[in-house]
Design an enzyme around this catalytic site. Structure first.
Site, mmCIF file in Angstrom:
data_model
loop_
_atom_site.group_PDB
_atom_site.id
_atom_site.type_symbol
_atom_site.label_atom_id
_atom_site.label_comp_id
_atom_site.label_asym_id
_atom_site.label_seq_id
_atom_site.Cartn_x
_atom_site.Cartn_y
_atom_site.Cartn_z
ATOM 1 N N ASP B 28 0.876 -1.166 0.000
ATOM 2 C CA ASP B 28 0.000 0.000 0.000
ATOM 3 C C ASP B 28 0.921 1.225 0.000
ATOM 4 O OD1 ASP B 28 -2.293 1.646 0.282
ATOM 5 O OD2 ASP B 28 -1.962 1.746 2.442
ATOM 6 N N ASP B 30 -0.107 5.229 0.624
ATOM 7 C CA ASP B 30 -0.361 6.249 1.651
ATOM 8 C C ASP B 30 -0.317 5.633 3.037
ATOM 9 O OD1 ASP B 30 -0.917 8.620 0.040
ATOM 10 O OD2 ASP B 30 -2.735 7.600 -0.601
#
Lengths: 301, 301
Positions: B28, B30
């Site tokens: 992932d 952010d």
């Protein structure tokens, strides 16, 4: 009138009995009296007849985009002499609720001018949220440094807002991130009754976006929730639910509202709830003994 | 790597074992690699090290406001040589999903230019929804007669839309009132990670308003839902979930996604999920034997 009966098709005899046993009549408007601009045949005549019989009439609507005065004017234009205080609309209701809890702070209000009018009439301060507040049409990101937040906001109110925008949802959710900020919603209707094929999002649609972003649940004021009846009783202490009839077209709001308050309920099939859907609910209630909040005492075509 | 272990604090020994037993690493972005513009210390070094070790890296993000090319450029700018095909973003994913079901119709898309770019790159026709479509700033009502609807819309797509408006929600809900219209959502994240105190509504906030108004449920494509992994496997058939590590900061999206696909999961405490919250979840899972989807195999500060 026994509230043990339910879904009984209204006869002339029942009508007489309803008239004899009650002195207050609460009417929903959209889908019951009109699908504006079309006024239902006989609606105004019925209102005038009941008034002539000495009955007290209230118009109980979840619509938050109009004031008491707006509604009274509409009634007068179409032939019923309504006073503003007969209009129990959610813009007025929100102001009455805040008054009843002696609220003295500032509100961020997602709603129309009607909300501003009714709140300010009770001396409540609004700081933002009403009217357009869009992102620039060519913007591809939000610069939060350029946004202004009022440090004194004590309450966020979510109503039907035709000018809803990302910035407005962001501001509402940010204010609601302060644990002491009160969260009110005028109502949570998913959509508005429409005469054409469009689906008009209701206040519940706007509210969902704020609930999701903020992870908070509001106090909901409108039908079927209790604050609407509380406001009527506060303004008119002699209204007795046992001698009150609630007339509506939507079981989830109007009928549940009337039933929970101990009023007699009458469903009309001119709006949101079809006879077929009511029969389904009735069968479910009989089979599963689920709560009967949604079932009216009487129904009529 | 045994997936029976969970919430184990990562040691150097575990790291070596993770490296030996896996060949694909899903990151992932952010909250894991950056809170843009701040890049986390060591993040780029780790990506370059894994790549030098012959590992395959993908960047799996629910962000729908950027294209594969936008992301690749960002990585290149900050020192990691990413190819666009390593970016599994939801704008790209939506296009791949429609391609996989051989969709040949027209889409109404609530989203940003990135959605238009990725969908049109796969030859998918968009008719409306992208960009600003507000009510006139002084308007107090919607005239549905003045709205235009495309009779050929076959699909409504809900993504993060910074230009959301009442008219756009109305149009989406009206299209969804046609029973055969497909309803897709890029993702349902309630909010976006923020470095300041503002709450940025996520795609899930926009989606809620449409779900409420339309009374329909979408197929959700992004994490933690399966279509995102399906798209990876379709594009890269040799990716083996048993030899894959998913690294993320949010248990509800990243960790649930990895666990459900049979990957090894690693939670970093640099973003949405705190160590305290993870401990609460762990205690709940132990006491109530609820599903362990949300518990990572490993966690690291």
């Amino acid at each position: 009138m026994s509230t043990e009966e339910f879904c009984t098709h209204l006869t002339e005899l029942h009508s007489k009995s309803l008239l004899n046993d009650n002195d207050t009549f609460l009417f929903d408007c959209d889908g019951v009296l009109w699908n504006f601009p079309q006024i239902f045949t006989g609606a105004i005549e019925l209102l005038n007849y009941l008034t002539a019989q000495g009955k007290r009439l209230f118009f109980v609507t979840n619509n938050s985009t109009k004031t008491q005065d707006d509604y009274a004017k509409r009634f007068n234009d179409i032939g019923y002499n309504a006073k503003p205080e007969q209009i129990i609309c959610t813009a007025w209701l929100t102001a009455q609720y805040l008054k009843s809890i002696k609220f003295a702070g500032k509100c961020f209000v997602l709603g129309m001018q009607s909300m501003k009018h009714e709140l300010e009439r009770e001396g409540i301060t609004i700081c933002g949220g009403i009217g357009a507040d869009p992102l620039a049409p060519d913007a591809n990101a939000v610069n939060t440094n350029q946004l202004e937040f009022d440090k004194d906001v004590d309450c966020v109110i979510s109503a039907l807002d035709l000018h809803i925008s990302y910035i407005k949802i962001l501001k509402a959710a940010t204010y609601l991130n302060r644990p002491n900020v009160l969260f009110l919603a005028t109502n949570d209707d998913a959509s508005l009754p429409q005469s054409d094929e469009t689906v008009m999002p209701g206040a519940g649609s706007i509210l969902s976006s704020i609930v999701t972003a903020s992870c908070r649940s509001p106090t909901i004021l409108g039908k079927p929730h209790a604050p609407m009846f509380d406001a009527i009783r506060l303004a008119f202490p002699d209204v007795d639910p046992k001698r009150t009839v609630m007339i509506g077209d939507r079981v989830e709001t109007d009928i549940a509202f009337g039933n929970r308050q101990g009023a007699t309920t009458l469903l009309v099939f001119s709006g949101a709830t079809s006879e077929k859907y009511l029969n389904t609910l009735k069968q479910q209630a009989e089979k599963h003994a689920i709560e009967r909040d949604l079932l009216p005492n009487f129904c009529v075509k």
